[in-house]
Enzyme design. Structure first.
Site, PDB file in Angstrom:
ATOM      1  N   GLU A   1      -0.590  10.452   5.272  1.00  0.00           N
ATOM      2  CA  GLU A   1       0.525  10.031   5.613  1.00  0.00           C
ATOM      3  C   GLU A   1       1.269   9.477   4.120  1.00  0.00           C
ATOM      4  O   GLU A   1       2.392   9.862   4.127  1.00  0.00           O
ATOM      5  CB  GLU A   1       0.517   8.726   6.651  1.00  0.00           C
TER       6      GLU A   1
ATOM      7  N   ARG B   1       6.303  10.560  11.769  1.00  0.00           N
ATOM      8  CA  ARG B   1       6.066  10.301  10.250  1.00  0.00           C
ATOM      9  C   ARG B   1       6.631  11.372   9.570  1.00  0.00           C
ATOM     10  O   ARG B   1       5.994  11.985   8.689  1.00  0.00           O
ATOM     11  CB  ARG B   1       4.790   9.872   9.907  1.00  0.00           C
TER      12      ARG B   1
ATOM     13  N   SER C   1      -0.608   2.961   6.055  1.00  0.00           N
ATOM     14  CA  SER C   1      -1.635   3.924   6.660  1.00  0.00           C
ATOM     15  C   SER C   1      -1.820   4.964   5.709  1.00  0.00           C
ATOM     16  O   SER C   1      -0.954   5.547   5.046  1.00  0.00           O
ATOM     17  CB  SER C   1      -1.123   4.504   7.971  1.00  0.00           C
TER      18      SER C   1
HETATM   19  C1  LIG Z   1       1.377  -3.189   4.592  1.00  0.00           C
HETATM   20  C2  LIG Z   1       1.858  -2.070   4.905  1.00  0.00           C
HETATM   21  C3  LIG Z   1       2.324  -1.821   6.441  1.00  0.00           C
HETATM   22  C4  LIG Z   1       3.001  -0.659   6.788  1.00  0.00           C
HETATM   23  N1  LIG Z   1       3.232  -0.458   7.981  1.00  0.00           N
HETATM   24  C5  LIG Z   1       3.932   0.539   8.395  1.00  0.00           C
HETATM   25  C6  LIG Z   1       4.147   0.876   9.685  1.00  0.00           C
HETATM   26  O1  LIG Z   1       3.893   0.019  10.568  1.00  0.00           O
HETATM   27  N2  LIG Z   1       4.960   1.871  10.092  1.00  0.00           N
HETATM   28  C7  LIG Z   1       5.184   2.850   9.272  1.00  0.00           C
HETATM   29  O2  LIG Z   1       5.795   3.815   9.777  1.00  0.00           O
HETATM   30  N3  LIG Z   1       4.984   2.795   7.963  1.00  0.00           N
HETATM   31  C8  LIG Z   1       4.313   1.598   7.374  1.00  0.00           C
HETATM   32  N4  LIG Z   1       3.911   1.366   6.079  1.00  0.00           N
HETATM   33  C9  LIG Z   1       4.442   2.489   5.138  1.00  0.00           C
HETATM   34  C10 LIG Z   1       5.585   2.163   4.512  1.00  0.00           C
HETATM   35  O3  LIG Z   1       6.148   0.991   4.486  1.00  0.00           O
HETATM   36  C11 LIG Z   1       6.693   3.418   5.259  1.00  0.00           C
HETATM   37  O4  LIG Z   1       6.506   4.554   5.185  1.00  0.00           O
HETATM   38  C12 LIG Z   1       8.229   2.701   4.663  1.00  0.00           C
HETATM   39  O5  LIG Z   1       9.203   3.419   5.337  1.00  0.00           O
HETATM   40  C13 LIG Z   1       8.247   3.612   3.041  1.00  0.00           C
HETATM   41  O6  LIG Z   1       9.244   3.115   2.715  1.00  0.00           O
HETATM   42  P1  LIG Z   1       9.925   2.844   1.061  1.00  0.00           P
HETATM   43  O7  LIG Z   1      11.035   2.512   0.742  1.00  0.00           O
HETATM   44  O8  LIG Z   1       8.638   2.114   0.468  1.00  0.00           O
HETATM   45  O9  LIG Z   1       9.378   4.350   0.578  1.00  0.00           O
HETATM   46  P2  LIG Z   1       8.504   4.807  -0.560  1.00  0.00           P
HETATM   47  O10 LIG Z   1       7.107   4.382  -0.242  1.00  0.00           O
HETATM   48  O11 LIG Z   1       9.138   4.360  -1.831  1.00  0.00           O
HETATM   49  O12 LIG Z   1       8.634   6.384  -0.433  1.00  0.00           O
HETATM   50  C14 LIG Z   1       8.114   7.157   0.876  1.00  0.00           C
HETATM   51  C15 LIG Z   1       8.595   8.392   0.977  1.00  0.00           C
HETATM   52  O13 LIG Z   1      10.176   8.383   1.300  1.00  0.00           O
HETATM   53  C16 LIG Z   1      10.770   9.141   0.383  1.00  0.00           C
HETATM   54  N5  LIG Z   1      11.810   8.254   0.249  1.00  0.00           N
HETATM   55  C17 LIG Z   1      12.176   6.886  -0.111  1.00  0.00           C
HETATM   56  N6  LIG Z   1      13.504   6.319  -0.572  1.00  0.00           N
HETATM   57  C18 LIG Z   1      13.973   7.678  -0.030  1.00  0.00           C
HETATM   58  C19 LIG Z   1      15.496   7.820  -0.083  1.00  0.00           C
HETATM   59  N7  LIG Z   1      16.402   6.858  -0.296  1.00  0.00           N
HETATM   60  N8  LIG Z   1      15.837   9.018   0.294  1.00  0.00           N
HETATM   61  C20 LIG Z   1      15.036  10.108   0.445  1.00  0.00           C
HETATM   62  N9  LIG Z   1      13.707   9.784   0.331  1.00  0.00           N
HETATM   63  C21 LIG Z   1      13.382   8.552   0.282  1.00  0.00           C
HETATM   64  C22 LIG Z   1       9.781   9.108  -1.048  1.00  0.00           C
HETATM   65  O14 LIG Z   1      10.287  10.073  -1.841  1.00  0.00           O
HETATM   66  C23 LIG Z   1       8.509   9.325  -0.223  1.00  0.00           C
HETATM   67  O15 LIG Z   1       8.384  10.505   0.093  1.00  0.00           O
HETATM   68  C24 LIG Z   1       3.280   0.314   5.893  1.00  0.00           C
HETATM   69  C25 LIG Z   1       3.084  -0.012   4.347  1.00  0.00           C
HETATM   70  C26 LIG Z   1       2.301  -1.108   3.991  1.00  0.00           C
HETATM   71  C27 LIG Z   1       2.153  -1.478   2.341  1.00  0.00           C
END
Ligand SMILES: Cc1cc2nc3c(=O)[nH]c(=O)nc-3n(C[C@H](O)[C@H](O)[C@H](O)COP(=O)(O)OP(=O)(O)OC[C@H]3O[C@@H](n4cnc5c(N)ncnc54)[C@H](O)[C@@H]3O)c2cc1C
Length: 290
Positions: A278, A158, A207
């Site tokens: 996280e 992470r 998480s």
């Molecule tokens: C129900 C549920 C289950 C989940 N299960 C998991 C799991 O099993 N494993 C896991 O690792 N995570 C999990 N997550 C967390 C999340 O989905 C992941 O961390 C995911 O990768 C975040 O992607 P996002 O596009 O939504 O990013 P965001 O939540 O929008 O952003 C997260 C971070 O990434 C940065 N970011 C976003 N897009 C970019 C980009 N294009 N360039 C640079 N930085 C960027 C943001 O600035 C922020 O710091 C879960 C979330 C939920 C709601």
């Protein structure tokens, strides 16, 4: 570029005040111009994907929030290589891979984010994570455009070394020959496992805390502190999995933060571990010192 756009619309937990500026660039040139504009005016930049791992301040975020759109959210295949805009949803990537009989990305089937967010977080599940499939990422900041691989991004549990002003505009993922049925079956198995243990049908940000090395896991420790179901206003520590916070209706980011602080304090007192969050904070949010 828009002003004062409510972030609650763009986060899976459904909380957060307005972004001072909000833009949806559709090309690398447009993205670079925005980042240069922000740098010249000393405006902070935050990228957002599907907002599935962010908690934004209730009073808003004094920054330019960038959400990739158009071609920067599209996906195509070149043989076994998946080319995706940083704003492409994991689900869309998996759909295309499955149709083409390409495996290796099933781990992301239940991660409700984008590939840009996945690279930034090195998101993963069930023993695989983005660094296992990432060939390279095109990263844009105010100085320009560069191509980097997983080692250069320092991808670890992470973690990446991407700063707030660096945006993953495109990624190339290395997939492997499989079959549509095999991909479908594996993804369905992982989704079923997920549904059995996590609150997948509630508004959460995934998480809350990372699992400290050598610990029984953040969720188990929070549960053993008796905090499952503990609520502050509309925010509730999930009765299903204690490392999730649910928005049970009308929750605020401040209420989520209060729950996080309570869980972190109690885990520290009882188990001696210092939980690291996280979920990424947008705006001036912080947990109190222990
Ligand atoms: C129900 C549920 C289950 C989940 N299960 C998991 C799991 O099993 N494993 C896991 O690792 N995570 C999990 N997550 C967390 C999340 O989905 C992941 O961390 C995911 O990768 C975040 O992607 P996002 O596009 O939504 O990013 P965001 O939540 O929008 O952003 C997260 C971070 O990434 C940065 N970011 C976003 N897009 C970019 C980009 N294009 N360039 C640079 N930085 C960027 C943001 O600035 C922020 O710091 C879960 C979330 C939920 C709601």
């Amino acid at each position: 570029m828009d002003e004062n756009v409510p972030l609650a619309r763009y986060t899976t937990i459904g909380t957060g005040g307005p972004a001072r500026w909000f833009a949806r660039p559709e090309s690398i040139d447009e993205l670079h111009d925005l980042l240069a504009w922000a740098h010249d005016r000393r405006v902070d930049v935050e990228a957002i994907g599907l907002g599935s791992n962010v908690l934004a301040h209730d009073e808003g975020v004094d920054a330019l929030v960038v959400k990739l759109a158009g071609p920067l959210a599209q996906v195509e295949l070149d043989g076994e290589v998946l080319l995706a805009g940083g704003g492409a949803a994991n689900a869309v990537c998996l759909h295309l891979a499955r149709a083409a009989g390409l495996g290796g990305f099933e781990f992301a089937s239940a991660i409700p984010g984008t590939v840009g967010g996945g690279v930034c977080m090195n998101a993963g599940a069930y023993g695989r994570e983005f660094r296992d499939v990432l060939l390279d990422a095109t990263v844009v900041d105010h100085t320009g455009v560069r191509s980097v691989d997983a080692a250069q991004l320092d991808l670890a549990y992470r973690h990446s070394n991407l700063g707030p002003g660096a945006v993953v505009a495109r990624v190339r993922l290395r997939l492997e020959t499989s079959s549509t049925d095999a991909v479908k079956t594996r993804a369905a198995e992982l989704l079923a496992q997920r549904k059995a243990t996590q609150p997948t049908n509630k508004r959460t940000f995934g998480s809350v805390f990372k699992n400290p090395e050598g610990s029984p896991g953040a969720g188990r420790m929070i549960e053993q502190c008796g905090l499952k179901g503990h609520a502050v206003g509309g925010a509730v520590i999930s009765p299903r999995h204690a490392n999730f916070i649910e928005n049970a209706g009308g929750a605020t980011s401040a209420q989520c933060l209060e729950l996080m602080a309570a869980a972190r304090r109690q885990v520290h007192e009882r188990f001696g571990y210092t939980l690291e969050h996280e979920v990424r904070f947008l705006g001036p949010l912080a947990l109190p010192e222990l």
